[in-house]
Design an enzyme around this catalytic site. Structure first.
Site, PDB file in Angstrom:
ATOM      1  N   TYR A 199       0.869  -1.186   0.000  1.00 41.21           N
ATOM      2  CA  TYR A 199       0.000   0.000   0.000  1.00 41.21           C
ATOM      3  C   TYR A 199       0.898   1.225   0.000  1.00 41.21           C
ATOM      4  CZ  TYR A 199      -4.201   2.763   1.109  1.00 41.21           C
ATOM      5  OH  TYR A 199      -5.259   3.652   1.069  1.00 41.21           O
ATOM      6  N   ARG A 206      -6.771   2.415   3.219  1.00 44.46           N
ATOM      7  CA  ARG A 206      -7.478   1.152   3.022  1.00 44.46           C
ATOM      8  C   ARG A 206      -6.673  -0.075   3.454  1.00 44.46           C
ATOM      9  NH1 ARG A 206     -12.097   0.558   0.729  1.00 44.46           N
ATOM     10  NH2 ARG A 206     -13.203   2.402   0.021  1.00 44.46           N
ATOM     11  N   TRP A 259     -11.337  11.380  -1.974  1.00 40.57           N
ATOM     12  CA  TRP A 259      -9.979  11.328  -1.391  1.00 40.57           C
ATOM     13  C   TRP A 259      -8.911  11.808  -2.360  1.00 40.57           C
ATOM     14  CZ3 TRP A 259     -10.209  10.759   3.620  1.00 40.57           C
ATOM     15  CH2 TRP A 259     -11.256  10.034   4.188  1.00 40.57           C
TER      16      TRP A 259
HETATM   17  N1  LIG Z   1     -12.396  -0.832  -3.590  1.00 39.31           N
HETATM   18  C1  LIG Z   1     -10.957  -0.838  -3.632  1.00 39.31           C
HETATM   19  C2  LIG Z   1     -10.480   0.578  -3.901  1.00 39.31           C
HETATM   20  C3  LIG Z   1      -8.979   0.591  -4.167  1.00 39.31           C
HETATM   21  C4  LIG Z   1      -8.486   2.004  -4.422  1.00 39.31           C
HETATM   22  O1  LIG Z   1      -9.188   2.866  -4.982  1.00 39.31           O
HETATM   23  N2  LIG Z   1      -7.231   2.225  -4.031  1.00 39.31           N
HETATM   24  C5  LIG Z   1      -6.623   3.514  -4.203  1.00 39.31           C
HETATM   25  C6  LIG Z   1      -5.886   3.900  -2.926  1.00 39.31           C
HETATM   26  S1  LIG Z   1      -6.946   3.970  -1.538  1.00 39.31           S
HETATM   27  C7  LIG Z   1      -5.622   3.452  -5.336  1.00 39.31           C
HETATM   28  O2  LIG Z   1      -5.041   2.414  -5.604  1.00 39.31           O
HETATM   29  N3  LIG Z   1      -5.385   4.597  -5.979  1.00 39.31           N
HETATM   30  C8  LIG Z   1      -4.403   4.732  -7.006  1.00 39.31           C
HETATM   31  C9  LIG Z   1      -4.954   4.542  -8.367  1.00 39.31           C
HETATM   32  O3  LIG Z   1      -6.166   4.323  -8.546  1.00 39.31           O
HETATM   33  O4  LIG Z   1      -4.148   4.616  -9.316  1.00 39.31           O
HETATM   34  C10 LIG Z   1     -10.407  -1.381  -2.301  1.00 39.31           C
HETATM   35  O5  LIG Z   1     -11.099  -1.289  -1.297  1.00 39.31           O
HETATM   36  O6  LIG Z   1      -9.293  -1.930  -2.304  1.00 39.31           O
END
Ligand SMILES: N[C@@H](CCC(=O)N[C@@H](CS)C(=O)NCC(=O)O)C(=O)O
Length: 199
Positions: free
Chosen positions: A8, A14, A104
């Site tokens: 992460y 998350r 976010w």
């Molecule tokens: N529903 C997914 C959402 C995952 C998600 O949106 N992760 C974000 C960080 S909280 C992410 O990877 N963001 C970077 C991107 O989308 O490139 C979960 O709960 O794992």
């Protein structure tokens, strides 16, 4: 024991629910943090392109709640019966629906602040009222002992309270539930030891 690698960003976000579950179970894991600047080149290598992921002896699980549910089952805090498990999942999904309302990733600070204020002021009260009613005078949200629904409330409300410290002032039972979770020795030790991040 399998080799666990949780990947992460350097945030609670998350991944924190899974870090709570690792702390509670006492299982060793690799808490792999990715720098935001490195993410564009790493993203294409990650199945489904989002974090967190958990690797279990090289098998990749994506979706934070699927990861946490797996760890909760392994740790014995997923609910004692199929009915309890359904209730735990329902509470986790309810809290997650709410947390997902926040933009976010919004870069425009004015837009972001307006949206956050609106959600915290106008939408949070309904969630808190419903959670408080569901908890009632019980010690834990579901069943007779702690489950990952209690952990998820603690993790999520920590972020909510950092945004609006008086958010739950009318809900002493929900605040007391946070205290009960944070008093579990393994969770208390993790909170003490974890990196201090904004989110
Ligand atoms: N529903 C997914 C959402 C995952 C998600 O949106 N992760 C974000 C960080 S909280 C992410 O990877 N963001 C970077 C991107 O989308 O490139 C979960 O709960 O794992």
């Amino acid at each position: 024991m399998p080799h666990y690698k949780l990947t992460y960003f350097n945030l609670r976000g998350r991944a924190e629910i899974s870090r709570y579950l690792f702390a509670y179970s006492g299982k060793q894991y690799e808490d792999h943090k990715i720098e935001a600047a490195d993410w564009p080149k790493i993203k294409p290598t990650i199945p489904f392109g989002k974090l967190p992921i958990l690797e279990v002896d090289g098998v990749i699980i994506h979706q934070s709640l699927a990861i946490a549910r797996y760890l909760a089952r392994e740790a014995g805090v997923a609910g004692r019966t199929p009915l309890e498990q359904a209730l735990v999942d329902a509470i986790v999904d309810t809290i997650d629906d709410f947390m997902t309302l926040f933009p976010w990733a919004e870069k425009n600070q004015d837009v972001r602040k307006k949206a956050f204020d609106d959600i915290l002021t106008n939408k949070a009260p309904e969630l808190l009222k419903d959670l408080d009613t569901f908890l009632g005078n019980k010690n834990w949200l579901v069943g007779e002992s702690v489950t990952w629904a209690d952990f998820y409330w603690d993790v999520s409300s920590t972020t909510l309270l950092s945004l609006k410290p008086d958010l739950a002032e009318n809900y002493p039972r929900l605040l007391a539930l946070r205290d009960r979770v944070q008093a579990l020795p393994a969770i208390a030790a993790w909170i003490q030891k974890r990196p201090k991040t904004v989110m």
